[in-house]
Motif scaffolding. Structure first.
Motif, PDB file in Angstrom:
ATOM      1  N   ASP A 214     -49.770 -74.559  -8.580  1.00  0.00           N
ATOM      2  CA  ASP A 214     -49.179 -75.828  -8.161  1.00  0.00           C
ATOM      3  C   ASP A 214     -47.877 -76.150  -8.892  1.00  0.00           C
ATOM      4  OD1 ASP A 214     -51.293 -76.166  -6.428  1.00  0.00           O
ATOM      5  OD2 ASP A 214     -52.417 -77.506  -7.769  1.00  0.00           O
ATOM      6  N   ARG A 215     -47.670 -75.577 -10.067  1.00  0.00           N
ATOM      7  CA  ARG A 215     -46.432 -75.835 -10.816  1.00  0.00           C
ATOM      8  C   ARG A 215     -45.245 -75.093 -10.221  1.00  0.00           C
ATOM      9  NH1 ARG A 215     -45.937 -78.402 -15.474  1.00  0.00           N
ATOM     10  NH2 ARG A 215     -44.028 -77.256 -15.928  1.00  0.00           N
ATOM     11  N   GLY A 216     -45.522 -74.137  -9.334  1.00  0.00           N
ATOM     12  CA  GLY A 216     -44.403 -73.430  -8.712  1.00  0.00           C
ATOM     13  C   GLY A 216     -44.478 -71.931  -8.857  1.00  0.00           C
ATOM     14  N   TRP A 217     -45.705 -71.384  -8.882  1.00  0.00           N
ATOM     15  CA  TRP A 217     -45.862 -69.928  -9.005  1.00  0.00           C
ATOM     16  C   TRP A 217     -45.250 -69.238  -7.790  1.00  0.00           C
ATOM     17  CZ3 TRP A 217     -48.045 -66.114  -6.028  1.00  0.00           C
ATOM     18  CH2 TRP A 217     -48.204 -64.865  -6.643  1.00  0.00           C
ATOM     19  N   THR A 218     -44.511 -68.164  -8.021  1.00  0.00           N
ATOM     20  CA  THR A 218     -43.967 -67.355  -6.936  1.00  0.00           C
ATOM     21  C   THR A 218     -44.130 -65.884  -7.275  1.00  0.00           C
ATOM     22  OG1 THR A 218     -41.713 -67.254  -7.855  1.00  0.00           O
ATOM     23  CG2 THR A 218     -42.207 -69.078  -6.349  1.00  0.00           C
ATOM     24  N   ALA A 219     -44.566 -65.102  -6.303  1.00  0.00           N
ATOM     25  CA  ALA A 219     -44.731 -63.659  -6.518  1.00  0.00           C
ATOM     26  C   ALA A 219     -43.391 -63.012  -6.854  1.00  0.00           C
ATOM     27  CB  ALA A 219     -45.345 -63.013  -5.277  1.00  0.00           C
ATOM     28  N   SER A 220     -42.318 -63.467  -6.193  1.00  0.00           N
ATOM     29  CA  SER A 220     -41.006 -62.866  -6.439  1.00  0.00           C
ATOM     30  C   SER A 220     -40.530 -63.147  -7.856  1.00  0.00           C
ATOM     31  CB  SER A 220     -39.983 -63.387  -5.426  1.00  0.00           C
ATOM     32  OG  SER A 220     -39.797 -64.785  -5.564  1.00  0.00           O
ATOM     33  N   GLY A 221     -40.868 -64.325  -8.392  1.00  0.00           N
ATOM     34  CA  GLY A 221     -40.490 -64.645  -9.761  1.00  0.00           C
ATOM     35  C   GLY A 221     -41.178 -63.735 -10.763  1.00  0.00           C
ATOM     36  N   VAL A 222     -42.468 -63.496 -10.548  1.00  0.00           N
ATOM     37  CA  VAL A 222     -43.213 -62.590 -11.424  1.00  0.00           C
ATOM     38  C   VAL A 222     -42.625 -61.184 -11.341  1.00  0.00           C
ATOM     39  CG1 VAL A 222     -45.459 -61.539 -11.865  1.00  0.00           C
ATOM     40  CG2 VAL A 222     -45.315 -63.966 -11.281  1.00  0.00           C
ATOM     41  N   THR A 223     -42.237 -60.769 -10.141  1.00  0.00           N
ATOM     42  CA  THR A 223     -41.660 -59.439  -9.963  1.00  0.00           C
ATOM     43  C   THR A 223     -40.349 -59.300 -10.728  1.00  0.00           C
ATOM     44  OG1 THR A 223     -42.688 -59.237  -7.781  1.00  0.00           O
ATOM     45  CG2 THR A 223     -40.856 -57.759  -8.266  1.00  0.00           C
ATOM     46  N   ARG A 224     -39.513 -60.333 -10.686  1.00  0.00           N
ATOM     47  CA  ARG A 224     -38.244 -60.276 -11.430  1.00  0.00           C
ATOM     48  C   ARG A 224     -38.497 -60.220 -12.935  1.00  0.00           C
ATOM     49  NH1 ARG A 224     -36.774 -63.453  -6.924  1.00  0.00           N
ATOM     50  NH2 ARG A 224     -37.491 -65.386  -7.918  1.00  0.00           N
ATOM     51  N   GLN A 225     -39.452 -61.006 -13.406  1.00  0.00           N
ATOM     52  CA  GLN A 225     -39.793 -60.942 -14.826  1.00  0.00           C
ATOM     53  C   GLN A 225     -40.336 -59.559 -15.184  1.00  0.00           C
ATOM     54  OE1 GLN A 225     -42.494 -64.103 -15.871  1.00  0.00           O
ATOM     55  NE2 GLN A 225     -40.915 -65.677 -15.778  1.00  0.00           N
ATOM     56  N   MET A 226     -41.166 -58.993 -14.317  1.00  0.00           N
ATOM     57  CA  MET A 226     -41.742 -57.679 -14.580  1.00  0.00           C
ATOM     58  C   MET A 226     -40.667 -56.611 -14.691  1.00  0.00           C
ATOM     59  SD  MET A 226     -44.700 -55.629 -12.446  1.00  0.00           S
ATOM     60  CE  MET A 226     -45.817 -57.027 -12.588  1.00  0.00           C
ATOM     61  N   LEU A 227     -39.632 -56.731 -13.861  1.00  0.00           N
ATOM     62  CA  LEU A 227     -38.549 -55.756 -13.921  1.00  0.00           C
ATOM     63  C   LEU A 227     -37.799 -55.873 -15.251  1.00  0.00           C
ATOM     64  CD1 LEU A 227     -37.261 -53.488 -12.306  1.00  0.00           C
ATOM     65  CD2 LEU A 227     -35.661 -55.145 -11.340  1.00  0.00           C
ATOM     66  N   ALA A 228     -37.643 -57.096 -15.752  1.00  0.00           N
ATOM     67  CA  ALA A 228     -37.008 -57.280 -17.062  1.00  0.00           C
ATOM     68  C   ALA A 228     -37.841 -56.609 -18.152  1.00  0.00           C
ATOM     69  CB  ALA A 228     -36.834 -58.768 -17.360  1.00  0.00           C
TER      70      ALA A 228
END
Length: 313
Positions: A214-228
């Motif tokens: 509910d705070r704003g989880w996004t799969a694409s955001g996790v993916t970008r962090q994972m790439l970092a």
């Protein structure tokens, strides 16, 4: 003891990133900056944990990393599954993948938040990816870190801190497109990486998963962090140059970041305390809060003692 807790606020950084943050305690006390791991909003540093630190005399700051919670989402940067696979296997990235941002950029967000709050130096505490960011702050911004605590993290060297094969099915599975599917996947993941000796409450785990979404989880955001994370450098040599009190905490049962990552981190940093905990995996059980807080306070006290020794008599 009553602890002052601020409302959630936003820091607009010169980079264009907005960082959502919250504080606990007295702003005149030494600051502790808490940095969360992959996909985790600041609430994963639970309010009781933050209050325990504040009660020990610290001004506690927790925040949402970029691409997490209510902080800025970089949706215009798209990362494909093949990019993640290529990065994970260590194949060359130059000319084939554009990394949206690095752990250094995320460390810059943390420094920008300290600037916004008018804080010159802070005790830096990070868990998992947050530990990597905390290490990066200590390396790239040594004048801003009073002490370093790295929890269930690693150096970036690929031969340490590796994953157990049992975590791959959950890591690579889809969270689906609904709130409920995300929560169910989250609970399955918690079972895989949770501490066997310190089980979590199922109701609390479900509530936390709903709050995260509910705070704003996004799969694409996790993916970008994972790439970092997957493209991070090996910090071993740079860690050896650090001159500050350091604490490395790692669970002996961690399947996501093998204990070798913590061992390598502690061995790289001169004078680091290495605290290994039996039965702890890749989470922060409430049963261990007192242990964490005591160790963090002990490390901060080393910084205070060192500063006193260096001051003119």
């Amino acid at each position: 003891m009553s602890v002052t807790q601020s409302d959630e606020l936003f820091a607009s950084l010169p980079s264009g990133i907005d960082i959502c943050h919250q504080t606990f305690g007295d702003a005149d006390d030494p600051a502790i900056l808490l940095i969360m791991g992959l996909g985790g909003p600041m609430g994963w540093w639970s309010t009781p944990f933050c209050e325990l630190l504040a009660e020990r005399g610290f001004f506690v700051i927790r925040y949402d990393n970029r691409d997490t919670g209510r902080s800025t989402k970089l949706r215009h940067h798209t990362v494909g599954r093949t990019d993640i696979v290529r990065a994970f296997t260590g194949l060359p990235l130059i000319g084939r993948v554009s990394v949206p941002y690095t752990l250094g950029d995320m460390a810059g967000d943390a420094i920008g938040l300290l600037d916004h709050l008018g804080i010159e130096r802070a005790h830096v505490v990070g868990v998992s990816m947050g530990g990597m960011i905390a290490q990066t702050i200590a390396i790239e911004h040594p004048d801003r870190a009073l002490s370093l605590t790295s929890i269930m993290s690693t150096t970036g060297k690929r031969t340490v801190g590796f994953q157990h094969p049992k975590v791959f099915p959950v890591m690579l599975s889809s969270a689906g497109r609904t709130r409920d599917s995300y929560v169910e996947r989250s609970l399955k993941g918690s079972k895989v990486i949770g501490s066997p000796a310190f089980p979590s409450d199922d109701v609390m785990a479900r509530d936390r998963a709903f709050e995260t979404y509910d705070r704003g989880w996004t799969a694409s955001g996790v993916t970008r962090q994972m790439l970092a994370v997957l493209t991070q450098p090996d910090r071993t040599k740079a860690l050896a140059t650090l001159d500050l009190p350091a604490l490395v905490i790692h669970g002996l049962n961690d399947p996501l970041v093998h204990r070798s990552g913590g061992k390598a981190t502690a061995e790289a940093i001169p004078g680091a305390e290495h605290l290994e905990i039996a039965g702890m995996a890749h989470d922060m059980p409430a049963q261990l809060y007192a242990t964490y807080v005591e160790a963090i306070a002990r490390t901060a006290a080393r910084a205070t003692s060192a500063a006193a020794d260096d001051s003119p008599s």
